[in-house]
Motif scaffolding. Sequence first.
Motif, PDB file in Angstrom:
ATOM      1  N   GLN A 129       0.827  -1.205   0.000  1.00  0.00           N
ATOM      2  CA  GLN A 129       0.000   0.000   0.000  1.00  0.00           C
ATOM      3  C   GLN A 129       0.861   1.256   0.000  1.00  0.00           C
ATOM      4  OE1 GLN A 129      -2.589  -0.675   3.375  1.00  0.00           O
ATOM      5  NE2 GLN A 129      -4.112  -1.733   2.118  1.00  0.00           N
ATOM      6  N   ALA A 130       1.933   1.252   0.763  1.00  0.00           N
ATOM      7  CA  ALA A 130       2.840   2.406   0.789  1.00  0.00           C
ATOM      8  C   ALA A 130       3.502   2.593  -0.572  1.00  0.00           C
ATOM      9  CB  ALA A 130       3.893   2.221   1.877  1.00  0.00           C
ATOM     10  N   LYS A 131       3.879   1.492  -1.198  1.00  0.00           N
ATOM     11  CA  LYS A 131       4.497   1.561  -2.526  1.00  0.00           C
ATOM     12  C   LYS A 131       3.502   2.107  -3.541  1.00  0.00           C
ATOM     13  CE  LYS A 131       7.349  -1.375  -5.499  1.00  0.00           C
ATOM     14  NZ  LYS A 131       6.868  -0.949  -6.775  1.00  0.00           N
ATOM     15  N   GLN A 132       2.272   1.642  -3.481  1.00  0.00           N
ATOM     16  CA  GLN A 132       1.239   2.126  -4.405  1.00  0.00           C
ATOM     17  C   GLN A 132       0.936   3.603  -4.171  1.00  0.00           C
ATOM     18  OE1 GLN A 132       0.081   0.406  -7.009  1.00  0.00           O
ATOM     19  NE2 GLN A 132       1.476  -1.210  -6.368  1.00  0.00           N
ATOM     20  N   ALA A 133       0.901   4.020  -2.906  1.00  0.00           N
ATOM     21  CA  ALA A 133       0.642   5.427  -2.588  1.00  0.00           C
ATOM     22  C   ALA A 133       1.774   6.307  -3.113  1.00  0.00           C
ATOM     23  CB  ALA A 133       0.474   5.611  -1.084  1.00  0.00           C
ATOM     24  N   ALA A 134       3.010   5.849  -2.944  1.00  0.00           N
ATOM     25  CA  ALA A 134       4.147   6.625  -3.437  1.00  0.00           C
ATOM     26  C   ALA A 134       4.106   6.717  -4.955  1.00  0.00           C
ATOM     27  CB  ALA A 134       5.462   5.982  -2.989  1.00  0.00           C
ATOM     28  N   LYS A 135       3.728   5.643  -5.606  1.00  0.00           N
ATOM     29  CA  LYS A 135       3.610   5.634  -7.062  1.00  0.00           C
ATOM     30  C   LYS A 135       2.499   6.592  -7.516  1.00  0.00           C
ATOM     31  CE  LYS A 135       2.827   2.472 -10.909  1.00  0.00           C
ATOM     32  NZ  LYS A 135       2.502   1.089 -11.281  1.00  0.00           N
ATOM     33  N   SER A 136       1.404   6.575  -6.780  1.00  0.00           N
ATOM     34  CA  SER A 136       0.288   7.467  -7.100  1.00  0.00           C
ATOM     35  C   SER A 136       0.680   8.928  -6.930  1.00  0.00           C
ATOM     36  CB  SER A 136      -0.901   7.136  -6.205  1.00  0.00           C
ATOM     37  OG  SER A 136      -1.965   7.998  -6.446  1.00  0.00           O
ATOM     38  N   ASP A 137       1.441   9.218  -5.869  1.00  0.00           N
ATOM     39  CA  ASP A 137       1.904  10.584  -5.618  1.00  0.00           C
ATOM     40  C   ASP A 137       2.816  11.071  -6.741  1.00  0.00           C
ATOM     41  OD1 ASP A 137       0.480  10.642  -3.279  1.00  0.00           O
ATOM     42  OD2 ASP A 137       2.221  10.285  -1.980  1.00  0.00           O
ATOM     43  N   GLN A 138       3.646  10.171  -7.275  1.00  0.00           N
ATOM     44  CA  GLN A 138       4.561  10.543  -8.357  1.00  0.00           C
ATOM     45  C   GLN A 138       3.802  10.855  -9.644  1.00  0.00           C
ATOM     46  OE1 GLN A 138       7.353   7.335  -8.721  1.00  0.00           O
ATOM     47  NE2 GLN A 138       8.623   8.066  -7.051  1.00  0.00           N
ATOM     48  N   THR A 139       2.724  10.136  -9.925  1.00  0.00           N
ATOM     49  CA  THR A 139       1.989  10.361 -11.159  1.00  0.00           C
ATOM     50  C   THR A 139       1.126  11.608 -11.072  1.00  0.00           C
ATOM     51  OG1 THR A 139       0.192   8.874 -10.456  1.00  0.00           O
ATOM     52  CG2 THR A 139       1.951   7.928 -11.797  1.00  0.00           C
ATOM     53  N   GLU A 140       0.777  12.038  -9.861  1.00  0.00           N
ATOM     54  CA  GLU A 140      -0.040  13.236  -9.706  1.00  0.00           C
ATOM     55  C   GLU A 140       0.753  14.512  -9.843  1.00  0.00           C
ATOM     56  OE1 GLU A 140      -2.128  12.901  -6.020  1.00  0.00           O
ATOM     57  OE2 GLU A 140      -3.319  11.209  -6.687  1.00  0.00           O
ATOM     58  N   THR A 141       2.034  14.451  -9.624  1.00  0.00           N
ATOM     59  CA  THR A 141       2.842  15.677  -9.681  1.00  0.00           C
ATOM     60  C   THR A 141       3.394  15.936 -11.052  1.00  0.00           C
ATOM     61  OG1 THR A 141       4.787  14.440  -8.957  1.00  0.00           O
ATOM     62  CG2 THR A 141       3.540  15.645  -7.286  1.00  0.00           C
TER      63      THR A 141
END
Length: 87
Positions: free
Chosen positions: A75-87
């Motif tokens: 979940q932390a890995k997915q959240a970090a990946k999601s944060d990278q795609t939003e910026t």
Amino acid sequence: MPTDFENDFNTLVAKTAELITGDTSPEMIEKIKIWAFFNHVHKALPALASHWNQSHPEGKAEMRKIFEEIRDLNQAKQAAKSDQTET
């Protein structure tokens, strides 16, 4: 000495650990093996998994910790990946 198959399989497990948790330490690779095996037994042979859980409460607790750790890391890995795609 490991065979070519063993090397190839260990590479597959390490890649799985990396993709799911982002961690390829030997400890995490062993946890991924345990997680994958028990996950398969739980789905393919639920009565066996249930029996084992009842017969080995300490093992069940340890298995739960492993599952929760892998879930949390994923979940932390997915959240970090999601944060990278939003910026």
